[in-house]
Motif scaffolding. Structure first.
Motif, PDB file in Angstrom:
ATOM      1  N   LYS A 185       0.833  -1.221   0.000  1.00 14.65           N
ATOM      2  CA  LYS A 185       0.000   0.000   0.000  1.00 14.65           C
ATOM      3  C   LYS A 185       0.859   1.259   0.000  1.00 14.65           C
ATOM      4  N   LYS A 186       2.121   1.109   0.342  1.00 16.60           N
ATOM      5  CA  LYS A 186       2.997   2.285   0.350  1.00 16.60           C
ATOM      6  C   LYS A 186       4.121   2.078  -0.674  1.00 16.60           C
ATOM      7  N   ILE A 187       4.317   3.092  -1.510  1.00  9.46           N
ATOM      8  CA  ILE A 187       5.330   3.009  -2.559  1.00  9.46           C
ATOM      9  C   ILE A 187       6.267   4.198  -2.419  1.00  9.46           C
ATOM     10  N   VAL A 188       7.572   3.922  -2.471  1.00 13.64           N
ATOM     11  CA  VAL A 188       8.561   5.007  -2.546  1.00 13.64           C
ATOM     12  C   VAL A 188       9.416   4.735  -3.775  1.00 13.64           C
ATOM     13  N   LEU A 189       9.358   5.642  -4.714  1.00 14.40           N
ATOM     14  CA  LEU A 189      10.136   5.507  -5.958  1.00 14.40           C
ATOM     15  C   LEU A 189      11.367   6.381  -5.836  1.00 14.40           C
ATOM     16  N   THR A 190      12.534   5.827  -6.178  1.00 15.58           N
ATOM     17  CA  THR A 190      13.756   6.633  -6.121  1.00 15.58           C
ATOM     18  C   THR A 190      14.247   6.942  -7.539  1.00 15.58           C
ATOM     19  N   GLY A 191      15.097   7.942  -7.639  1.00 13.98           N
ATOM     20  CA  GLY A 191      15.648   8.321  -8.950  1.00 13.98           C
ATOM     21  C   GLY A 191      14.650   9.084  -9.807  1.00 13.98           C
ATOM     22  N   VAL A 192      13.737   9.806  -9.137  1.00 13.20           N
ATOM     23  CA  VAL A 192      12.708  10.562  -9.859  1.00 13.20           C
ATOM     24  C   VAL A 192      13.262  11.937 -10.242  1.00 13.20           C
ATOM     25  N   PHE A 193      13.117  12.328 -11.497  1.00 12.68           N
ATOM     26  CA  PHE A 193      13.483  13.706 -11.894  1.00 12.68           C
ATOM     27  C   PHE A 193      12.620  14.180 -13.052  1.00 12.68           C
ATOM     28  N   PHE A 194      12.311  15.481 -13.010  1.00 13.96           N
ATOM     29  CA  PHE A 194      11.454  16.099 -14.035  1.00 13.96           C
ATOM     30  C   PHE A 194      12.242  17.032 -14.940  1.00 13.96           C
ATOM     31  N   ASP A 195      13.489  17.333 -14.517  1.00 13.69           N
ATOM     32  CA  ASP A 195      14.412  18.121 -15.351  1.00 13.69           C
ATOM     33  C   ASP A 195      15.816  17.767 -14.880  1.00 13.69           C
ATOM     34  N   GLU A 196      16.832  18.343 -15.520  1.00 10.92           N
ATOM     35  CA  GLU A 196      18.205  17.933 -15.178  1.00 10.92           C
ATOM     36  C   GLU A 196      18.698  18.562 -13.875  1.00 10.92           C
ATOM     37  N   ALA A 197      17.934  19.496 -13.287  1.00 16.72           N
ATOM     38  CA  ALA A 197      18.435  20.230 -12.117  1.00 16.72           C
ATOM     39  C   ALA A 197      18.180  19.497 -10.797  1.00 16.72           C
ATOM     40  N   ALA A 198      17.087  18.750 -10.714  1.00 15.61           N
ATOM     41  CA  ALA A 198      16.691  18.194  -9.411  1.00 15.61           C
ATOM     42  C   ALA A 198      16.363  16.710  -9.516  1.00 15.61           C
ATOM     43  N   LEU A 199      16.626  16.004  -8.402  1.00 19.38           N
ATOM     44  CA  LEU A 199      16.446  14.546  -8.363  1.00 19.38           C
ATOM     45  C   LEU A 199      15.975  14.166  -6.959  1.00 19.38           C
ATOM     46  N   GLY A 200      15.211  13.100  -6.848  1.00 21.86           N
ATOM     47  CA  GLY A 200      14.788  12.675  -5.511  1.00 21.86           C
ATOM     48  C   GLY A 200      13.820  11.527  -5.561  1.00 21.86           C
ATOM     49  N   SER A 201      12.826  11.575  -4.667  1.00 23.82           N
ATOM     50  CA  SER A 201      11.894  10.443  -4.558  1.00 23.82           C
ATOM     51  C   SER A 201      10.453  10.919  -4.657  1.00 23.82           C
ATOM     52  N   ALA A 202       9.587   9.963  -4.980  1.00 22.17           N
ATOM     53  CA  ALA A 202       8.147  10.192  -4.951  1.00 22.17           C
ATOM     54  C   ALA A 202       7.557   9.144  -4.026  1.00 22.17           C
ATOM     55  N   THR A 203       6.518   9.527  -3.279  1.00 21.92           N
ATOM     56  CA  THR A 203       5.882   8.578  -2.381  1.00 21.92           C
ATOM     57  C   THR A 203       4.378   8.542  -2.657  1.00 21.92           C
ATOM     58  N   TYR A 204       3.794   7.379  -2.440  1.00 20.62           N
ATOM     59  CA  TYR A 204       2.351   7.221  -2.651  1.00 20.62           C
ATOM     60  C   TYR A 204       1.818   6.283  -1.584  1.00 20.62           C
ATOM     61  N   ASP A 205       0.767   6.735  -0.928  1.00 22.26           N
ATOM     62  CA  ASP A 205       0.084   5.875   0.034  1.00 22.26           C
ATOM     63  C   ASP A 205      -1.297   5.567  -0.528  1.00 22.26           C
ATOM     64  N   ALA A 206      -1.511   4.325  -0.918  1.00 17.77           N
ATOM     65  CA  ALA A 206      -2.771   3.958  -1.582  1.00 17.77           C
ATOM     66  C   ALA A 206      -3.958   4.043  -0.623  1.00 17.77           C
ATOM     67  N   GLN A 207      -3.672   3.990   0.702  1.00 21.44           N
ATOM     68  CA  GLN A 207      -4.801   4.062   1.642  1.00 21.44           C
ATOM     69  C   GLN A 207      -5.340   5.475   1.790  1.00 21.44           C
ATOM     70  N   THR A 208      -4.429   6.462   1.704  1.00 19.91           N
ATOM     71  CA  THR A 208      -4.868   7.863   1.850  1.00 19.91           C
ATOM     72  C   THR A 208      -4.930   8.571   0.503  1.00 19.91           C
TER      73      THR A 208
END
Ligand code: PXL
Length: 290
Positions: free
Chosen positions: A186-209
């Protein structure tokens, strides 16, 4: 009482199921110090014993410790241990997928957290010790998890979708996380997320909320080994200190990026791991432990 942090409860306890790569700072040699620093007790179940990790270093030794894992499980069960979290990472053989599932079934309780980091690939490629059959096995292990921490390559493998190079879109990232939660966790943490070349990090999703959060920081050039393990260990330490999923990911991103930034400045061999050791004062401040 003058010391507001005086401990009256024993530390939370994690069962960490990863290899020991003697040199190179990944898996147990980062999980143990990071979890300990966050005030969490860690029991170690080694999945393999290597002289170094397998990422770009030639000539490493590899001892598969599969045959020790069921006896470890049995002995720990006989001690009536309770684990606040089970945390698995790099596995040393295909058979270990079933052994980790049995471990989870043995120690599952109403209040514990099962974290599976499906360590098997990066940069669009499986690590050379794994194949697609292993990836399917890892998917079946993820079905038992409460939380998984894949990178973008591992996410695509778990979903049996083609790997896409970044930069990504929010629609793609959020779609991936929703499909991953369909596997079971139910909980997902994705690493290596980036939307442009300047910034990088993680995305999180809680399917319950339904809550989605991003933690993005300045990108530092280079490919740094072991950062997935540094990140996941700090994430788990933060969760066990009572932080929300989004806040824990932000703390773990900051700790990982700090480790990368120091390593970049120090100019050490990137295969030898990142300087996380000098990041503990900041980590403990972020966790409000000091
Ligand atoms: O950090 C992931 C990892 C863990 N353990 C071993 C590895 C790797 C990545 O290459 O080789 C042995």
């Amino acid at each position: 009482m003058t010391d507001s942090h005086q401990q009256i409860l024993p530390p939370k306890r994690v069962a960490a199921i990863h290899d020991i790569s003697g040199f190179g700072k990944c898996s147990l040699t980062v999980a143990l110090p990071i979890l300990s620093a966050t005030g969490v007790e860690t029991a170690a179940m080694p999945t393999a014993l290597l002289s170094t990790h397998t990422g770009g270093i030639e000539g490493y030794t590899f001892l598969d410790t599969t045959d020790q894992m069921r006896p470890f499980t049995k002995h720990w069960k006989s001690l009536d241990l309770h684990f606040d979290a089970v945390y698995s990472g790099f596995l040393g053989s295909f058979e270990q997928i079933d052994i980790v599932k049995e471990f989870i079934d043995t120690f599952r309780s109403s209040d514990n957290l099962v974290v599976v980091d499906p360590v098997m690939a990066d940069n669009g490629e499986l690590y050379k010790v794994f194949d697609l059959n292993f990836a399917r096995g890892m998917r079946s292990l993820c079905e038992k998890a409460d939380l998984i921490v894949p990178n973008l390559t591992e996410a695509a493998l778990l979903l049996e979708e083609p790997y896409k190079d970044g930069p990504y879109t929010k629609a793609y990232i959020e779609g991936l996380m929703k499909r991953l939660s369909g596997i079971g966790p139910k909980k997902i943490v994705l690493t290596g997320v980036f939307f442009d070349e300047a910034a990088l990090g993680s995305a999180t999703y809680d399917a319950q909320t339904g809550i989605v959060d991003y933690a993005l920081v300045d990108k530092i050039p280079g490919y740094y080994h072991g950062t997935g393990d540094v990140f996941a260990s700090a994430l788990l330490g933060a969760l066990l200190n009572g932080f929300s999923l989004g806040a824990s990911a932000a703390i773990a991103v900051r700790f990982t990026q700090g480790s990368i930034a120091r390593t970049y400045k120090e100019g050490t061999d990137l295969r030898f791991g990142v300087d996380f050791e000098h990041g503990f004062p900041d980590l403990l401040r972020d966790l409000k432990l000091v």
